[in-house]
Design a protein around this motif. Structure first.
Motif, PDB file in Angstrom:
ATOM      1  N   GLY A   1       0.793  -1.219   0.000  1.00  0.00           N
ATOM      2  CA  GLY A   1       0.000   0.000   0.000  1.00  0.00           C
ATOM      3  C   GLY A   1       0.824   1.267   0.000  1.00  0.00           C
ATOM      4  O   GLY A   1       0.266   2.376  -0.012  1.00  0.00           O
TER       5      GLY A   1
ATOM      6  N   SER B   1     -15.094  -0.281   1.807  1.00  0.00           N
ATOM      7  CA  SER B   1     -15.403  -1.517   1.079  1.00  0.00           C
ATOM      8  C   SER B   1     -15.463  -2.702   2.031  1.00  0.00           C
ATOM      9  O   SER B   1     -16.338  -3.557   1.910  1.00  0.00           O
TER      10      SER B   1
ATOM     11  N   ASP C   1       3.764   5.859  -8.445  1.00  0.00           N
ATOM     12  CA  ASP C   1       2.579   6.698  -8.382  1.00  0.00           C
ATOM     13  C   ASP C   1       2.854   8.115  -8.871  1.00  0.00           C
ATOM     14  O   ASP C   1       1.906   8.899  -9.057  1.00  0.00           O
TER      15      ASP C   1
ATOM     16  N   LEU D   1      -4.060  11.040  -1.885  1.00  0.00           N
ATOM     17  CA  LEU D   1      -4.497   9.863  -2.635  1.00  0.00           C
ATOM     18  C   LEU D   1      -4.438   8.617  -1.765  1.00  0.00           C
ATOM     19  O   LEU D   1      -5.352   7.788  -1.783  1.00  0.00           O
ATOM     20  N   ARG D   2      -3.371   8.503  -0.976  1.00  0.00           N
ATOM     21  CA  ARG D   2      -3.214   7.338  -0.101  1.00  0.00           C
ATOM     22  C   ARG D   2      -4.339   7.292   0.935  1.00  0.00           C
ATOM     23  O   ARG D   2      -4.937   6.239   1.180  1.00  0.00           O
TER      24      ARG D   2
ATOM     25  N   ALA E   1      -7.301   8.667   0.698  1.00  0.00           N
ATOM     26  CA  ALA E   1      -8.561   8.350   0.024  1.00  0.00           C
ATOM     27  C   ALA E   1      -8.667   6.854  -0.270  1.00  0.00           C
ATOM     28  O   ALA E   1      -9.734   6.247  -0.100  1.00  0.00           O
ATOM     29  N   GLU E   2      -7.560   6.253  -0.710  1.00  0.00           N
ATOM     30  CA  GLU E   2      -7.575   4.818  -0.997  1.00  0.00           C
ATOM     31  C   GLU E   2      -7.840   4.013   0.266  1.00  0.00           C
ATOM     32  O   GLU E   2      -8.587   3.030   0.252  1.00  0.00           O
ATOM     33  N   ARG E   3      -7.214   4.436   1.364  1.00  0.00           N
ATOM     34  CA  ARG E   3      -7.436   3.722   2.625  1.00  0.00           C
ATOM     35  C   ARG E   3      -8.902   3.824   3.060  1.00  0.00           C
ATOM     36  O   ARG E   3      -9.488   2.853   3.548  1.00  0.00           O
TER      37      ARG E   3
ATOM     38  N   VAL F   1     -11.437   4.295   1.094  1.00  0.00           N
ATOM     39  CA  VAL F   1     -12.233   3.457   0.191  1.00  0.00           C
ATOM     40  C   VAL F   1     -12.114   1.992   0.584  1.00  0.00           C
ATOM     41  O   VAL F   1     -13.121   1.261   0.618  1.00  0.00           O
ATOM     42  N   HIS F   2     -10.905   1.545   0.899  1.00  0.00           N
ATOM     43  CA  HIS F   2     -10.719   0.152   1.305  1.00  0.00           C
ATOM     44  C   HIS F   2     -11.474  -0.146   2.595  1.00  0.00           C
ATOM     45  O   HIS F   2     -12.120  -1.200   2.726  1.00  0.00           O
TER      46      HIS F   2
END
Length: 487
Positions: A78, A136, A103, A125-126, A128-130, A132-133
């Motif tokens: 990650g 999810s 990236d 971005l990191r 936001a990805e976390r 989202v994960h």
């Protein structure tokens, strides 16, 4: 407690360049870890490292290879990687680096503000990805819980798509009919009806729900391994953002035992009420003959009056039982409409209640023409129930008011009392059968008697006339029953 500063791994074999970059990042508030080679970077990187600023040309391992390994390792997959190179500066170099999993890609020397801005952008971005994960994972967890809940629900549940094809049915749905079950995933409504014509009422109502997007409720009798069973069901469409039906959930409940008990009770009540009429009529007629004959002493006259009063009360209770049985078994209370003045009916009913409740204040006000085609006797019964209820639940020194107004389309009558309000939890069930008010102050001696059918039958009488009766109740405004009769 403020969150910890992001951790950045600065990898560069040029000590001077590494120092400058680390200095800039440190002043920007980041935690910086230095590495002078690819192998050192792989050793220092862990799950707490947020971003690696990685030189492409390293003495031992290519920066591209280091990036690949970081992205593949479970602990660092990650991590964000920003290539920073003073040598591999061509468009092909940048494209090659990004293709290997980086990236971002910057060409040295880079302006300090641009470097910090690029790092901030990648870290956003990191985050936001976390998020989202995490979202999810939570959605997946809730989906599993929902699947488990639906699968283990005691009542049958089925989910259909917008065309009516079966998507899911829980174990209870498959087991409800045993060997007679016809639920097949992906099957259309027409195919399902062709297999089992007894499902036609259910399918017709499902078509209505799918076309209108409105909840539908119904009842159906189906064959099962235990014989015919009765089910109540609800069809609940789910709408998408455009207001179109996206799916439909069908839930049902086996009410066979409840219906059997209810039908038995209602048939029993009907027979009981009918069979009681004959001995009660004989008792009443005998008491009336004794009264007409005269020559009774004071005690005998009192006993005769008591017999007649009790007989009248029993007759009202029996009539209520018969009306209840008719309404439940025969499709409603029967009415015979004839020309009458509803205001005259209200006035006569109020006068009778005034005579039987001396000392109580009953008032009537009417406006307009109350003539129409209604069942005079049934309306008198309904008004009597409402007035008796108002007297029962209001203080003896407070008035009971009845007022009406007529228009070209309808006649409206209201019955108001200033007693304690109906509890909010009872209001939705006030017109249900066998319901009696739980309000503590009951001033009438007759308040504790009765079957709890008066308001139920009143509503049935109004429904039979195409009208309705509603109630409003509050501590400040008292209780008002409103009767509406269409012309």
């Amino acid at each position: 407690m403020s969150p910890p500063s992001p951790v950045i791994l600065n990898v560069n074999d040029d000590e001077a360049s590494r120092y400058v970059t680390s200095r800039v990042l440190g002043l920007a508030g980041f935690q910086v870890v230095d590495a002078g080679s690819g192998s050192e970077a792989l050793a220092l990187a862990d799950e707490h490292t947020d971003l690696a600023i990685l030189d492409v040309r390293l003495p031992d391992i290519s920066g591209l290879e280091v990036c690949r390994r970081l992205k593949q390792a479970p602990r660092t997959r990650g991590m964000l990687v920003l290539h920073l190179s003073a040598q591999a500066v061509g468009p092909g170099d940048r494209a090659h680096g990004l293709e290997h999993g980086a990236d971002g890609y910057l060409v040295a020397p880079v302006d300090p503000e641009e470097l910090v801005a690029q790092v901030h952008a990648l870290l956003r971005l990191r985050r936001a990805e976390r998020e989202v994960h995490a979202l999810s994972r939570e959605v997946e967890r809730q989906r599993r819980l929902l699947d488990m809940a639906m699968a283990s629900a005691a009542d049958p549940i089925a989910l259909f798509d917008a065309s009516g094809r079966l998507l899911f049915a829980n174990q209870a749905a498959h087991a409800a009919r045993g060997s007679h079950e016809v639920l097949v995933s992906g099957e259309s409504l027409s195919a399902r009806e062709e297999k089992d014509p007894s499902l036609a009422p259910f399918i017709r109502l499902m078509e209505v729900a799918l076309s209108t997007g409105q909840v539908q409720r119904g009842a159906i009798t189906l064959s099962t391994d235990q014989g015919p069973r009765h089910f109540d069901y609800t069809l609940s469409p789910t709408l998408d953002g455009d207001g179109q039906v996206a799916a439909l959930m069908a839930t049902s409940r086996d009410v066979t035992e409840e219906r059997s008990e209810e039908e038995f009770r209602e048939q029993f009540i009907g027979m009981l009420g009918h069979d009681l009429r004959n001995p009660l009529n004989a008792l009443s007629m005998s008491a009336q003959q004794l009264k007409r004959k005269g020559n009774l002493d004071e005690r005998q006259s009192s006993l005769t009056e008591r017999i007649l009063t009790s007989a009248d009360r029993m007759d009202r209770m029996i009539r209520q039982l018969l009306d209840f049985a008719r309404s439940r078994l025969g499709g409603g209370v029967p009415v015979v409409a004839s020309d009458c003045d509803v205001f005259d009916v209200a006035r006569r009913t109020l006068e009778e209640m005034r005579a039987s409740h001396p000392g109580r204040m009953l008032m009537l006000e009417v406006v307009g023409d109350g003539r129409g085609a209604w069942d005079l006797d049934r309306l008198e019964q309904a008004f009597s129930n409402l007035l008796a209820n108002a007297l029962k639940y209001s203080p003896v020194d407070s008035p009971v008011r009845m007022w009406g107004q007529a228009s070209a389309r309808e006649v409206v009558l209201r019955v108001h009392n200033g007693g304690p309000p109906i509890p909010s939890e009872e209001l939705p069930h006030i017109f249900a059968a066998w319901r009696r008010g739980s309000r503590a102050v009951q001033h009438e001696a007759a308040a504790s008697s009765g079957l709890g059918l008066g308001l139920y039958i009143t509503r049935q009488i109004l429904l039979a006339h195409g009208g309705e009766v509603t109630v409003e109740s509050s501590a400040s405004g008292g209780t008002t029953f409103t009767v509406r009769l269409p012309r």
